[in-house]
Write a protein that holds these residues in place. Structure first.
Motif, PDB file in Angstrom:
ATOM      1  N   HIS A   7      -2.746   9.489   6.113  1.00 43.09           N
ATOM      2  CA  HIS A   7      -3.440   8.714   5.083  1.00 43.09           C
ATOM      3  C   HIS A   7      -4.960   8.875   5.222  1.00 43.09           C
ATOM      4  CE1 HIS A   7       0.396   7.023   3.934  1.00 43.09           C
ATOM      5  NE2 HIS A   7       0.592   6.611   5.181  1.00 43.09           N
ATOM      6  N   VAL A  51      -6.787   4.296  -2.093  1.00 41.30           N
ATOM      7  CA  VAL A  51      -5.462   3.810  -1.697  1.00 41.30           C
ATOM      8  C   VAL A  51      -5.082   4.431  -0.347  1.00 41.30           C
ATOM      9  CG1 VAL A  51      -3.006   3.781  -2.297  1.00 41.30           C
ATOM     10  CG2 VAL A  51      -4.726   3.336  -4.068  1.00 41.30           C
ATOM     11  N   ALA A  52      -5.364   5.715  -0.173  1.00 38.60           N
ATOM     12  CA  ALA A  52      -5.062   6.383   1.096  1.00 38.60           C
ATOM     13  C   ALA A  52      -5.835   5.734   2.241  1.00 38.60           C
ATOM     14  CB  ALA A  52      -5.389   7.869   0.993  1.00 38.60           C
ATOM     15  N   PRO A  86      -0.665   9.142  -5.368  1.00 36.49           N
ATOM     16  CA  PRO A  86      -0.737   9.935  -4.134  1.00 36.49           C
ATOM     17  C   PRO A  86      -2.078  10.635  -3.911  1.00 36.49           C
ATOM     18  CG  PRO A  86       0.610  11.040  -5.774  1.00 36.49           C
ATOM     19  CD  PRO A  86       0.289   9.675  -6.319  1.00 36.49           C
ATOM     20  N   ARG A  91       0.634   4.179  -2.678  1.00 36.88           N
ATOM     21  CA  ARG A  91       0.473   5.595  -2.304  1.00 36.88           C
ATOM     22  C   ARG A  91       1.495   6.456  -3.042  1.00 36.88           C
ATOM     23  NH1 ARG A  91      -2.534   9.030  -0.560  1.00 36.88           N
ATOM     24  NH2 ARG A  91      -1.501   9.822   1.282  1.00 36.88           N
ATOM     25  N   LEU A  97       0.821  -1.218   0.000  1.00 33.24           N
ATOM     26  CA  LEU A  97       0.000   0.000   0.000  1.00 33.24           C
ATOM     27  C   LEU A  97       0.852   1.263   0.000  1.00 33.24           C
ATOM     28  CD1 LEU A  97      -2.792  -1.302   2.334  1.00 33.24           C
ATOM     29  CD2 LEU A  97      -3.135  -0.438   0.004  1.00 33.24           C
ATOM     30  N   LEU A  98       1.966   1.250   0.708  1.00 33.93           N
ATOM     31  CA  LEU A  98       2.853   2.416   0.680  1.00 33.93           C
ATOM     32  C   LEU A  98       3.413   2.635  -0.721  1.00 33.93           C
ATOM     33  CD1 LEU A  98       4.676   2.077   4.111  1.00 33.93           C
ATOM     34  CD2 LEU A  98       3.086   3.895   3.413  1.00 33.93           C
ATOM     35  N   THR A 154      -4.419   2.364   3.093  1.00 33.57           N
ATOM     36  CA  THR A 154      -3.111   2.537   3.723  1.00 33.57           C
ATOM     37  C   THR A 154      -3.283   2.952   5.180  1.00 33.57           C
ATOM     38  OG1 THR A 154      -2.184   3.170   1.568  1.00 33.57           O
ATOM     39  CG2 THR A 154      -0.859   3.679   3.521  1.00 33.57           C
ATOM     40  N   ASP A 175      -5.083   9.281  -4.708  1.00 34.95           N
ATOM     41  CA  ASP A 175      -6.137   8.269  -4.755  1.00 34.95           C
ATOM     42  C   ASP A 175      -6.703   8.046  -3.352  1.00 34.95           C
ATOM     43  OD1 ASP A 175      -7.405   5.595  -4.669  1.00 34.95           O
ATOM     44  OD2 ASP A 175      -6.684   5.428  -6.732  1.00 34.95           O
TER      45      ASP A 175
END
Length: 171
Positions: free
Chosen positions: A64, A44-45, A39, A35, A31-32, A48, A41
């Motif tokens: 996040h 995804v944040a 960045p 990200r 996930l990192l 994370t 999204d």
């Protein structure tokens, strides 16, 4: 769909499966990386943030969560989860005023969500507003409990939720 978005979807789904199966550190690494690639999204944040929370890395989860709720693209369920996660994480970190602000706004946005109200009640307690927190908890309890020992007392619980300091028969 092909290209980076298809890869993103597949990698995000894989990371969620890793987290759900208990392989949280692997999920975090994946996930990192996502990200870094996506960045802005929100999904995804959110994922994370969630994996950091499950690993007990609350302070690292906050940025996040903030990015997730500030962005677009979350479903209603994901947004509720991100707001609850952010507010709860603030509370865990002792950032109680931020927890109250976040959870109050979330409860206003999603007024039927009793989990948000419950976490808000805890945060209210933490900022010295125990009366408001108790009122909120009693309201949630009266509205949601099917416990036969409580159902018969619902009118009284609702009454005291409105006026916790009420004393019957006082002059």
């Amino acid at each position: 769909m092909t290209g980076p978005e298809a890869d993103r979807d597949a990698l995000l789904a894989q990371a969620v499966r890793l987290r759900e199966s208990g392989r949280r550190e692997e999920a975090r690494t994946q996930l990192l990386a996502l990200r870094g690639e996506f960045p802005d999204d929100a999904q995804v944040a959110y994922q994370t943030a969630w994996v950091h929370d499950t690993l007990g890395l609350e302070a690292q989860a906050v940025p996040h969560y903030v990015a997730a709720v500030a962005g677009t693209g979350l479903s209603e369920e994901e947004r509720r989860g991100a707001l609850l996660g952010l507010g709860s994480t603030y509370r865990t970190l002792g950032r109680h005023a931020e927890a109250v602000a976040t959870l109050s706004a979330a409860a206003a946005e999603f007024p039927e969500d009793n989990a948000l109200k419950t976490f808000l009640a805890m945060a209210l307690y933490n900022v010295g507003r125990a009366h408001d927190g108790m009122r909120l908890l009693l309201t949630v309890l009266a509205a949601t409990s099917a416990d036969p020992d409580l159902v018969g007392y619902r009118p009284a619980i609702e009454h005291y939720a409105r006026d916790l300091d009420a004393v019957e028969g006082s002059a």
